[in-house]
Structures are given as structure tokens and as C-alpha cells.
Write an enzyme that holds these catalytic residues in place. Structure first.
Site, PDB file in Angstrom:
ATOM      1  N   ARG A 179       8.530   2.870   9.323  1.00  0.00           N
ATOM      2  CA  ARG A 179       9.424   2.228   8.126  1.00  0.00           C
ATOM      3  C   ARG A 179       9.327   1.404   7.430  1.00  0.00           C
ATOM      4  O   ARG A 179       9.903   1.020   6.794  1.00  0.00           O
ATOM      5  CB  ARG A 179      11.168   3.224   8.387  1.00  0.00           C
ATOM      6  N   SER A 229      19.941   7.357   7.223  1.00  0.00           N
ATOM      7  CA  SER A 229      20.649   7.042   8.026  1.00  0.00           C
ATOM      8  C   SER A 229      20.480   5.872   7.579  1.00  0.00           C
ATOM      9  O   SER A 229      19.414   5.119   6.847  1.00  0.00           O
ATOM     10  CB  SER A 229      18.960   7.745   8.597  1.00  0.00           C
ATOM     11  N   GLU A 304      18.107   0.603   7.025  1.00  0.00           N
ATOM     12  CA  GLU A 304      17.090   0.891   6.595  1.00  0.00           C
ATOM     13  C   GLU A 304      16.672   1.348   4.991  1.00  0.00           C
ATOM     14  O   GLU A 304      15.826   0.620   4.456  1.00  0.00           O
ATOM     15  CB  GLU A 304      16.561   2.927   6.914  1.00  0.00           C
TER      16      GLU A 304
HETATM   17  C1  LIG Z   1      20.455  12.780   2.840  1.00  0.00           C
HETATM   18  C2  LIG Z   1      20.143  12.169   2.859  1.00  0.00           C
HETATM   19  C3  LIG Z   1      18.733  12.296   3.820  1.00  0.00           C
HETATM   20  C4  LIG Z   1      17.375  11.701   3.865  1.00  0.00           C
HETATM   21  N1  LIG Z   1      16.254  11.843   5.057  1.00  0.00           N
HETATM   22  C5  LIG Z   1      15.704  10.926   4.707  1.00  0.00           C
HETATM   23  C6  LIG Z   1      14.872  11.523   6.127  1.00  0.00           C
HETATM   24  O1  LIG Z   1      14.770  12.255   6.612  1.00  0.00           O
HETATM   25  N2  LIG Z   1      13.734  10.419   6.883  1.00  0.00           N
HETATM   26  C7  LIG Z   1      13.082   9.191   5.558  1.00  0.00           C
HETATM   27  O2  LIG Z   1      12.358   8.603   5.782  1.00  0.00           O
HETATM   28  N3  LIG Z   1      14.553   8.934   4.817  1.00  0.00           N
HETATM   29  C8  LIG Z   1      15.631  10.104   4.611  1.00  0.00           C
HETATM   30  N4  LIG Z   1      16.331   9.264   3.909  1.00  0.00           N
HETATM   31  C9  LIG Z   1      16.292   8.150   2.788  1.00  0.00           C
HETATM   32  C10 LIG Z   1      15.743   8.408   1.377  1.00  0.00           C
HETATM   33  O3  LIG Z   1      15.395  10.282   1.025  1.00  0.00           O
HETATM   34  C11 LIG Z   1      14.540   8.328   1.778  1.00  0.00           C
HETATM   35  O4  LIG Z   1      13.901   6.760   1.447  1.00  0.00           O
HETATM   36  C12 LIG Z   1      13.431   8.384   0.412  1.00  0.00           C
HETATM   37  O5  LIG Z   1      11.883   8.014   0.544  1.00  0.00           O
HETATM   38  C13 LIG Z   1      13.778   7.546  -0.924  1.00  0.00           C
HETATM   39  O6  LIG Z   1      13.058   7.860  -1.757  1.00  0.00           O
HETATM   40  P1  LIG Z   1      13.571   7.616  -3.493  1.00  0.00           P
HETATM   41  O7  LIG Z   1      12.713   8.125  -4.435  1.00  0.00           O
HETATM   42  O8  LIG Z   1      15.105   7.774  -3.103  1.00  0.00           O
HETATM   43  O9  LIG Z   1      13.859   6.480  -3.496  1.00  0.00           O
HETATM   44  P2  LIG Z   1      15.063   5.315  -4.247  1.00  0.00           P
HETATM   45  O10 LIG Z   1      15.847   4.980  -3.168  1.00  0.00           O
HETATM   46  O11 LIG Z   1      14.944   4.557  -5.383  1.00  0.00           O
HETATM   47  O12 LIG Z   1      14.147   3.594  -3.250  1.00  0.00           O
HETATM   48  C14 LIG Z   1      14.227   2.938  -2.352  1.00  0.00           C
HETATM   49  C15 LIG Z   1      12.801   1.967  -2.079  1.00  0.00           C
HETATM   50  O13 LIG Z   1      11.873   2.110  -2.998  1.00  0.00           O
HETATM   51  C16 LIG Z   1      11.157   1.683  -4.076  1.00  0.00           C
HETATM   52  N5  LIG Z   1      10.720   2.238  -4.733  1.00  0.00           N
HETATM   53  C17 LIG Z   1      10.715   3.728  -5.638  1.00  0.00           C
HETATM   54  N6  LIG Z   1       9.870   4.358  -5.717  1.00  0.00           N
HETATM   55  C18 LIG Z   1       8.845   3.272  -5.680  1.00  0.00           C
HETATM   56  C19 LIG Z   1       7.863   3.114  -6.501  1.00  0.00           C
HETATM   57  N7  LIG Z   1       6.939   4.494  -6.766  1.00  0.00           N
HETATM   58  N8  LIG Z   1       6.546   2.161  -6.278  1.00  0.00           N
HETATM   59  C20 LIG Z   1       7.834   0.985  -5.917  1.00  0.00           C
HETATM   60  N9  LIG Z   1       8.460   1.455  -5.193  1.00  0.00           N
HETATM   61  C21 LIG Z   1       9.570   1.797  -4.932  1.00  0.00           C
HETATM   62  C22 LIG Z   1      12.188   0.805  -4.764  1.00  0.00           C
HETATM   63  O14 LIG Z   1      12.675  -0.248  -5.830  1.00  0.00           O
HETATM   64  C23 LIG Z   1      13.540   0.955  -2.784  1.00  0.00           C
HETATM   65  O15 LIG Z   1      13.001  -0.749  -2.844  1.00  0.00           O
HETATM   66  C24 LIG Z   1      17.747  10.368   3.426  1.00  0.00           C
HETATM   67  C25 LIG Z   1      18.108  10.321   2.219  1.00  0.00           C
HETATM   68  C26 LIG Z   1      19.856  10.539   2.005  1.00  0.00           C
HETATM   69  C27 LIG Z   1      20.592  10.512   1.097  1.00  0.00           C
END
Ligand SMILES: Cc1cc2nc3c(=O)[nH]c(=O)nc-3n(C[C@H](O)[C@H](O)[C@H](O)COP(=O)(O)OP(=O)(O)OC[C@H]3O[C@@H](n4cnc5c(N)ncnc54)[C@H](O)[C@@H]3O)c2cc1C
Length: 330
Positions: A179, A229, A304
Site C-alpha cells: 500500500r 479500510s 491507509e
Molecule cells: C467501499 C470501499 C472499499 C475499498 N476497498 C479497497 C480495497 O479492497 N483495496 C484497496 O487498496 N483500497 C480500497 N479502497 C480505497 C480506495 O478505493 C483505493 O485506495 C483507490 O485506489 C483510491 O482511488 P481514488 O481514485 O478514489 O483516489 P483518491 O481517493 O481520489 O486519492 C487517493 C490518493 O491518490 C492520489 N491520486 C489520485 N489520483 C492520482 C493520480 N492520477 N496521480 C497521482 N496521485 C493520484 C490523491 O492525491 C490521494 O493522495 C476502498 C474504498 C472504499 C470506499
């Protein structure tokens, strides 16, 4: 302080016509349904839009916050004073390189990526089918499930830095760990990702994905807003104490309420918004849970989820707790 006068807004609209939103409200858009507003958000369609936006922000000294689906972010309750750059469906094209290799733009919706790979018989990332984020966010977090991570299948990641320069990194250069990736400490926008998979049977892959989705539906809270998480599962401490949810439950936090936030009664590694939760409720729960689990086990849980402050700067939740909560009350 610069910031969002009419000249700046017009320039951003010129770079990103039809993709600009004023008063971008995090409380109605983020997965936790928490946060204030940002004056301006842009949704780029191409890599050149991103390069132009970064150059413009650099020239006028405007902080940039890159986001995807906001499924791993907790936003400050008041104004977030940064230009928000949101990558999404407009920037999500896949390009097949060969039978097992594909390059995909970073705004792609992760469950859609899993489905695309399944349809093309490219196996290895079925475990991401239920993760509600963008590909860029997933790579930045090195996310995944079932103790696997996207980084295992990355060949290269292309990003754009604050000067608007494009950089391509190999998997080794991405410094993937559990992660974690090198992008956590860099001010760069991930623009595309090249993935290498194995050949797989689409029918079996679809069944695997259905099984994963069914098991997630049973295990995770779905009715109230949450960010997945809260704490990382540390493989070393897993053997001794089990997953973070079990550690938090043993420390007596399951179901605990603070303001509008609650440690989920269904799964103690989730914090849900029962209505009207503020960032401070979540951060203070995170801080107290960490302390309490540490007192019991000697192990410091590592969050996380990440916190966005009023300047649009992104922190890990433990940094945010010590900077914005512990100091304020101490
Ligand atoms: C119901 C639920 C279940 C989940 N289950 C999991 C799971 O099983 N496994 C898991 O790993 N995660 C899980 N997550 C967490 C989350 O979905 C992941 O971490 C996901 O990859 C975040 O992507 P995002 O586009 O929403 O990023 P955001 O939340 O918008 O951003 C997260 C971080 O990434 C950065 N970021 C986003 N896009 C970019 C880019 N293009 N370039 C550089 N930096 C960037 C942002 O600045 C921030 O620091 C879950 C979340 C929820 C709500």
C-alpha cells in the site's frame, strides 16, 4: 495570497473547456461525504490538458490537488484552497499493446479496468474488481485486495511533474511496497499505466470476480458512507495479532461513536459517517484507536486513508492527527 480571481478562472477554462467546476463540494462527492469546498476543479481530457494545467499552476504559484474518485480521502471541513485536478471517465482510454499488455489512462474506473481485462482474457488483476477508485489512485496507493497489489502487474507508469514535464518509470522505479508507491512522496500526476497480465479464461475469470464481489458485499459495510479500510494490514503483525479489524475490536473500539463518525459495528477497520460527521471526528478516532491498540499490542497501526488540509496538501492520517488534532488539544 493568489488565488482564484476571474483571470485565473478564465485561463483554467481556456485550457479545459467544458471540464471546469466552480465551488467543488467534497461533502457531496467524496466517499466519506465529508469536507468543505474548493473554488475550482478541472477535469482534463488529455495528457496535454494536464501538462498545460500544471505549467499554468506553476507560473501563477497555484497549489494543485490531484484526485480520482475520492474513495481514500478525508477532506478538511472548511475551504480547500487549491486547484483540484480530477481525473475520471474522460481520461480513461485503454490501448492494447499485445495479447497480455495494455496501457490505460489514469482516470479509468478500477472495476471497469477489471472487466476490460476479463473480457480480453488478461488474468491477474481480478482482485481489483470491487475497488471503487481510479487507476491513478490505485497505483499511487499500490492498492489491491486479498493481500495482492496492482504494482505486481505494472510495467511502467507515466506521470507529469509540477513543471509539466513527463516522466516514465519502470516498476522498480515506482518503489512499490505494501500500500505504498514512490508517488506518495512526489507532486506528480499519474497519467497512464502499462500493465502486463497472464493469459486467462474469461469465463473462469468472471466467476472469480463474482465470488470476490459476493464476499465483499457480505464483509464490508455498504449502507453508510465510508472510505474502505482505515488502517493498513501489516503482513508482519498479521501473523501475531490478525488483521487490523480484529486488533481494533479487541481493543474495544467496535461501534464507538465520535460526533457523526462511528467505528463500524460490522467491521472495526471501517469508520462510517452516520450523518454530519466532520473530519475532526474521524481524525480523532484514528488517533485514539492507534494509541489504544499500541498500548495493548506494542504495534502502531498505519493508516491507509489520507487527509487533505485547507491548502490542498495531502497527509497520511497519522501525520494529520498529530499536526491538526493532538497539537490543538495538547
Ligand atoms: C467501499 C470501499 C472499499 C475499498 N476497498 C479497497 C480495497 O479492497 N483495496 C484497496 O487498496 N483500497 C480500497 N479502497 C480505497 C480506495 O478505493 C483505493 O485506495 C483507490 O485506489 C483510491 O482511488 P481514488 O481514485 O478514489 O483516489 P483518491 O481517493 O481520489 O486519492 C487517493 C490518493 O491518490 C492520489 N491520486 C489520485 N489520483 C492520482 C493520480 N492520477 N496521480 C497521482 N496521485 C493520484 C490523491 O492525491 C490521494 O493522495 C476502498 C474504498 C472504499 C470506499
Amino acid at each position: 495570497m493568489i488565488r482564484f480571481d476571474d483571470g485565473v478562472i478564465r485561463q483554467v477554462e481556456r485550457i479545459c473547456p467544458s471540464g471546469v467546476m466552480r465551488n467543488f463540494d467534497f461533502a457531496s462527492r467524496s466517499w466519506w461525504r465529508i469536507g468543505g469546498t474548493a473554488p475550482l476543479a478541472a477535469r482534463p481530457r488529455t495528457r496535454s490538458d494536464i501538462v498545460a494545467l500544471r505549467r499554468f499552476s506553476q507560473n501563477v504559484d497555484l497549489p494543485t490537488l490531484v484526485i480520482g474518485e475520492m474513495s481514500n480521502l478525508l477532506f478538511a471541513d472548511e475551504r480547500v484552497d487549491a486547484l483540484v485536478l480530477q481525473l475520471g471517465a474522460e481520461f480513461s482510454r485503454p490501448t492494447l499493446v499485445d495479447a497480455t499488455t495494455v496501457r490505460i489512462e489514469a482516470g479509468a474506473w478500477v472495476p471497469g479496468v477489471a472487466r476490460f481485462l476479463q473480457q480480453h482474457g488478461m488474468s491477474g488483476l481480478e482482485h481489483i474488481c470491487g475497488i471503487p477508485g481510479t487507476l491513478g489512485g490505485l497505483v499511487m496507493m499500490n492498492g489491491g485486495s486479498l493481500r495482492r497489489s496492482i504494482g505486481e502487474h505494472v510495467v511502467t507508469v507515466t506521470s507529469v511533474d509540477a513543471n509539466g514535464d513527463t516522466i516514465e518509470r519502470t516498476r522498480d522505479e515506482c518503489d512499490f511496497a505494501y500500500r505504498h508507491s514512490v508517488f506518495a512522496d512526489l507532486d506528480e500526476v499519474i497519467v497512464d499505466v502499462t500493465l502486463r497480465l497472464e493469459k486467462g479464461d474469461p469465463v473462469r475469470m468472471r466467476q472469480t470476480m463474482r465470488d470476490i464481489l459476493r464476499s465483499r458485499r457480505l464483509k464490508f459495510p455498504r449502507k453508510l458512507p465510508n472510505c474502505g479500510s482505515v488502517f493498513k494490514s501489516n503482513p508482519a503483525c498479521y501473523a501475531e495479532f490478525g488483521p487490523p479489524g480484529a486488533m481494533i475490536e479487541r481493543a474495544g473500539w467496535k461501534g464507538m461513536i465520535r460526533g457523526g463518525a462511528q467505528v463500524s459495528p460490522l467491521h472495526a477497520n471501517f469508520i462510517v459517517n452516520r450523518g454530519g460527521a466532520q473530519a475532526v471526528d474521524v481524525l480523532s478516532l484514528i488517533g485514539d484507536i492507534r494509541q489504544s491498540v499500541h498500548d495493548q499490542t506494542g504495534h502502531l497501526l498505519e493508516p491507509e486513508i489520507r487527509y487533505v488540509d485547507n491548502d490542498g496538501k495531502v497527509w497520511t492520517a497519522d501525520e494529520a492527527h498529530s499536526r491538526f488534532i493532538a497539537n490543538a488539544s495538547g
